[in-house]
Write an enzyme that holds these catalytic residues in place. Structure first.
Site, short mmCIF file in Angstrom:
data_model
loop_
_atom_site.label_atom_id
_atom_site.label_comp_id
_atom_site.label_asym_id
_atom_site.label_seq_id
_atom_site.Cartn_x
_atom_site.Cartn_y
_atom_site.Cartn_z
N GLY A 235 -12.94 13.73 -21.80
CA GLY A 235 -14.08 14.63 -22.01
C GLY A 235 -13.60 16.06 -22.01
N HIS A 303 -19.79 15.95 -12.42
CA HIS A 303 -20.99 16.67 -11.95
C HIS A 303 -22.15 16.56 -12.95
CE1 HIS A 303 -20.33 21.00 -13.78
NE2 HIS A 303 -20.28 20.07 -14.68
C1 SAM Z 1 -19.31 19.80 -19.23
S1 SAM Z 1 -18.32 19.41 -20.63
C2 SAM Z 1 -16.72 19.59 -19.92
C3 SAM Z 1 -15.68 19.82 -20.96
C4 SAM Z 1 -14.25 20.07 -20.43
N1 SAM Z 1 -13.77 18.99 -19.60
C5 SAM Z 1 -14.26 21.37 -19.66
O1 SAM Z 1 -14.26 21.36 -18.44
O2 SAM Z 1 -14.30 22.43 -20.31
C6 SAM Z 1 -18.54 17.67 -20.78
C7 SAM Z 1 -17.74 17.04 -21.91
O3 SAM Z 1 -17.92 15.61 -21.83
C8 SAM Z 1 -18.04 15.11 -23.13
N2 SAM Z 1 -18.75 13.82 -23.05
C9 SAM Z 1 -20.04 13.60 -22.76
N3 SAM Z 1 -20.30 12.28 -22.75
C10 SAM Z 1 -19.13 11.65 -23.04
C11 SAM Z 1 -18.74 10.29 -23.19
N4 SAM Z 1 -19.64 9.29 -23.02
N5 SAM Z 1 -17.46 10.02 -23.48
C12 SAM Z 1 -16.55 11.01 -23.65
N6 SAM Z 1 -16.86 12.33 -23.53
C13 SAM Z 1 -18.13 12.64 -23.24
C14 SAM Z 1 -18.81 16.18 -23.88
O4 SAM Z 1 -18.64 16.06 -25.29
C15 SAM Z 1 -18.18 17.44 -23.31
O5 SAM Z 1 -17.05 17.84 -24.06
#
Ligand code: SAM
Length: 396
Positions: A235, A303
């Site tokens: 993610g 979170h």
């Molecule tokens: C709050 S952001 C955090 C991004 C990065 N880790 C950061 O700290 O800058 C959450 C990330 O989780 C990804 N995400 C959400 N649901 C997901 C899933 N089911 N599988 C993979 N990634 C996912 C979103 O696309 C997003 O990029």
């Protein structure tokens, strides 16, 4: 006459100033906290309540100053004075509107007020117009305020308190009609604000590398084949963290992998793929395809989700970890049991409203990880108002 309470608070500030030698770290956090307590000691309770009541209007003024292009115009002049009339010519908004907005913007320190209806950019002006920080302002204002406005109706109508069940909706959904991630699919400009914000908000790992003996974590990986997976940023969005990892450790052996949802990976590949990093479409609710990596890194992922969902995706990761070798690295807040700093406490509430998520105390992390067959090795942290890195492994 100065109250004893004020004198004591002032003494605490003076003492904390001596401790804050370089303006960073926990000593800096402690100084800010003593200043806050001094302000509370000086204000009457009515003044404090009044101040808090008006704070949202400051956010509205800053958001308007961004939207009208006033902040961009002031910043582009690089510290040269500019009047509200001149800004009206530059932006095509009325000078009176600009002057009214700017009273709050300058009070907040975002721009210097250098004369009657006359302004000059400062460091904060230059920061706030950058894509990442203006994206952060827009993301917070545009998505939080409608959610906040509907909150009481949501509470009474849905009777959901914190964690909606499958057939219930979150406060965000109630206000915006969709879940956060689906909303981003439907409103690309809000996705862009959010993504830009994520990329600059904090480069957690860099901070971590600089503070802690990263070699300790990487060392066993050095004995492995260069084709083995070293670091998986799950993610990871733009991949800013895995990229910064690579910049800090260009010779670390092993594959670097960025995983995210297909629409995010497609955007990353198209616009700005991180150098020497494999970009992989992956839904973390499915089994983790990369087996036996040295580190699986989740920054600001847990979170976003209640325990039930975290347990699913952390267990998916645990099943791919190699006993005695793989590490799970979770980069999130570890809330103090008492006197949690405002940033962490506010983030907790924001997560609850936006995605039914939660910031956790150490005890809550321990319970969650234990349910996934994991245990904490160490919590790496620099200051209580920042996220920390929880290093965990398979239970022995
Ligand atoms: C709050 S952001 C955090 C991004 C990065 N880790 C950061 O700290 O800058 C959450 C990330 O989780 C990804 N995400 C959400 N649901 C997901 C899933 N089911 N599988 C993979 N990634 C996912 C979103 O696309 C997003 O990029």
């Amino acid at each position: 006459m100065v109250k004893d309470e004020v004198k004591k608070a002032l003494e605490s500030v003076q003492k904390a100033v001596q401790g804050d030698l370089n303006g960073t770290g926990q000593a800096h956090v402690d100084l800010l906290e003593t200043i806050r307590k001094l302000s509370l000691a000086v204000e009457t309770p009515a003044e404090t309540l009044m101040r808090m009541r008006f704070e949202p209007l400051q956010s509205a003024a800053i958001r308007l100053a961004l939207e009208t292009g006033v902040l961009d115009a002031i910043s582009s002049l690089g510290g040269k004075k500019v009047t509200a009339d001149e800004l009206a010519d530059l932006t095509k908004y009325h000078a009176l509107l600009i002057a009214r907005i700017m009273r709050l913007v300058t009070w907040a320190g975002v721009v210097d007020e250098v004369g009657e209806n006359t302004y000059a950019a400062n460091e904060m002006t230059r920061l706030i117009v950058s894509p990442g920080l203006s994206g952060g302002e827009k993301h917070h204002f545009d998505l939080f305020f409608p959610t906040g406005a509907k909150l009481m109706e949501y509470l009474h109508e849905t009777k959901v308190h914190q964690f909606p069940k499958d057939d219930e909706i979150s406060a965000f959904q109630y206000a915006h009609g969709k879940k956060l991630w689906e909303y981003f699919d439907a409103v690309p400009e809000q996705r862009k604000y959010f993504d830009d914000y994520m990329a600059v908000r904090r480069v957690g790992l860099v901070k971590w590398f600089q503070t802690y003996p990263m070699a300790e974590i990487l060392c066993p990986a050095a004995k492995r084949d260069a084709n083995a997976a070293l670091f998986v940023d799950v993610g990871g969005n733009w991949g800013h963290e895995v990229e910064s990892f690579h910049e800090a450790y260009p010779d670390a052996p092993g594959r670097l992998i960025l995983q995210d949802l297909p629409q995010t990976i497609e955007k990353v590949r198209r616009e700005n793929p991180p150098k020497d990093v494999e970009c992989m479409e992956y839904d973390f609710f499915q089994p983790q395809p990369i087996k036996g990596a040295r580190a699986y890194y989740f920054r600001n992922i847990c979170h976003d989700w209640p325990d039930e969902q975290c347990q699913i995706f952390l267990s998916n990761t645990a099943r791919s970890m190699e006993e005695g070798y793989s590490r799970l690295l979770i980069d999130d807040y570890v809330l103090n049991d008492v006197q949690a700093p405002i940033r962490a406490a506010a983030m907790d509430l924001l997560m609850m409203l936006f995605c039914s998520g939660i910031e956790r105390t150490r005890h809550q992390w321990e319970i969650l990880l234990d349910r996934c067959g994991l245990e904490i090795v160490k919590v790496w942290g620099t200051r209580s108002d920042y996220e920390q890195v929880i290093e965990a492994r398979l239970k022995e």
